[in-house]
Design an enzyme around this catalytic site. Sequence first.
Site, PDB file in Angstrom:
ATOM      1  N   HIS A  31       0.830  -1.210   0.000  1.00  0.00           N
ATOM      2  CA  HIS A  31       0.000   0.000   0.000  1.00  0.00           C
ATOM      3  C   HIS A  31       0.865   1.261   0.000  1.00  0.00           C
ATOM      4  O   HIS A  31       0.675   2.158  -0.836  1.00  0.00           O
ATOM      5  CB  HIS A  31      -0.911  -0.015   1.227  1.00  0.00           C
ATOM      6  CG  HIS A  31      -1.820   1.172   1.328  1.00  0.00           C
ATOM      7  ND1 HIS A  31      -3.118   1.158   0.880  1.00  0.00           N
ATOM      8  CD2 HIS A  31      -1.610   2.423   1.823  1.00  0.00           C
ATOM      9  CE1 HIS A  31      -3.669   2.341   1.095  1.00  0.00           C
ATOM     10  NE2 HIS A  31      -2.778   3.127   1.672  1.00  0.00           N
ATOM     11  N   GLU A  32       1.805   1.317   0.925  1.00  0.00           N
ATOM     12  CA  GLU A  32       2.639   2.516   1.047  1.00  0.00           C
ATOM     13  C   GLU A  32       3.594   2.654  -0.131  1.00  0.00           C
ATOM     14  O   GLU A  32       3.907   3.777  -0.545  1.00  0.00           O
ATOM     15  CB  GLU A  32       3.408   2.494   2.364  1.00  0.00           C
ATOM     16  CG  GLU A  32       2.525   2.495   3.615  1.00  0.00           C
ATOM     17  CD  GLU A  32       1.567   3.668   3.676  1.00  0.00           C
ATOM     18  OE1 GLU A  32       1.870   4.723   3.072  1.00  0.00           O
ATOM     19  OE2 GLU A  32       0.507   3.540   4.305  1.00  0.00           O
ATOM     20  N   HIS A  35       1.841   4.531  -2.821  1.00  0.00           N
ATOM     21  CA  HIS A  35       1.918   5.980  -2.616  1.00  0.00           C
ATOM     22  C   HIS A  35       3.295   6.507  -3.010  1.00  0.00           C
ATOM     23  O   HIS A  35       3.416   7.511  -3.724  1.00  0.00           O
ATOM     24  CB  HIS A  35       1.666   6.321  -1.139  1.00  0.00           C
ATOM     25  CG  HIS A  35       0.254   6.126  -0.689  1.00  0.00           C
ATOM     26  ND1 HIS A  35      -0.831   6.591  -1.400  1.00  0.00           N
ATOM     27  CD2 HIS A  35      -0.257   5.531   0.430  1.00  0.00           C
ATOM     28  CE1 HIS A  35      -1.948   6.286  -0.753  1.00  0.00           C
ATOM     29  NE2 HIS A  35      -1.624   5.635   0.360  1.00  0.00           N
TER      30      HIS A  35
END
Length: 449
Positions: A31-32, A35
């Site tokens: 997820h990170e 980003h």
Amino acid sequence: MDLLSVLPQLGGFVYTIASFVVALSIIVAVHEYGHYIVGRWSGIHAEVFSLGFGPVLWSRYDKRGTKWQIAALPFGGYVKFLGDADAASGKDSAVVEAAAADPVQLRRTMHGAPLWARTATVAAGPVFNFIMSIAVFTALALSMGAVRDPLTVGAVVPVPGVESQLRPGDELIEVAGVPLPGLGDNSGWVAFNAALPFSPTLEYLVRRDGAEVTLTDTYFSPAYIDTVMPRSAAADAGLQSGDFISRLNGEPVFAFKQLVDHVAATEGAPLSLEVTRGSESFDVSLSPRRVDLPQGDGSFASRWLIGITGGKLVDYATESMGLGEALTTGTGQVWGVISSSISGLGHMITGAISTCNLSGPIGIAKASGDTASQGALSFISFIAVLSTAVGLLNLFPIPALDGGHLVFYAYEAVVGRPPNDRAVQILMSIGIAMILSLMVFALGNDIFC
């Protein structure tokens, strides 16, 4: 209670926590990273990439000046971009104002970047979760293959005390005079199972080496455990895939249907099972639990279950699946998780089903340990499901979540200017309070439901 009796429980607790940390760390990292990498591609500088919160255990700086770190509390993570005040991407006004004099430096901040860059960077986290889930489900479909048509015996389940007459390579034609339906004919399979005589032995018509042969073998769906659901009565009782149920409340059983009918009729009353595992037999006591199950039309139905699914007498032979078909299968599974999650949440809000269906960290940790104990494939599949759920949760339009930021950006796109900084701060505080309240509620479910 002596030390020897405590050690197995302690070992199980450590295993559960370790499984949970591994699953969550993989999901958070993906997820990170979504980003981070999309932000980098969009020209936004990442100051910190952190797995976990709290005291930093390890860190290093890369050539771009990003600090990569692992923190002591492995229950989340964040990417702090230039201009962010905190892990929730609140605006650091001092940094942004200082960078305002230099257009190049301002462009590198999260809050000075173009709207498209900010939107893509925020949306990338959930999108990467979905991509990871699709990739995992696709890989699993490729590794497992597609069931061969016509249905062919790949392996025969070793029923205790029975020497099977079926062999790998036999093509199944009829069982007890009832023709086998096609692979995708769901209604045909329902009718097929209903038409089978309820008898410990059945006649099987198969094609073997080009000739049709009639054999006598055990019931088509024996009292055999194919899978054990996490956080179920069966999982808590230690039942495993491959176990056979030989007796139910002292009465002999030969068909999985007997278990299903009896569990449904008891409405939660305790059950006594005699279980055969390999060459050993042992007794298990457990009580069915009421579970809300999603239906094909989007509704839910309550059932009394112990948390097992049954298998057939045979494992079907498979053949290679094309990448396109596997990708379609993987995408469909992710969409199934998303749609059932949204439907379940809606039914909980309206009171149609119990809010106990919402799990918190304890319940997710327990499910992690249960699936990990069933083998690598089960655990990997669970991670893919959880990754989809995390991606969906982050898209909810709650300030402090990715979905909340996307709402702010949508407002900016429509109005032509970002929302007031003070209003954003207030909404972010409300969003954090909502998230913490939801976490406390879910934790209460884990403890009291």
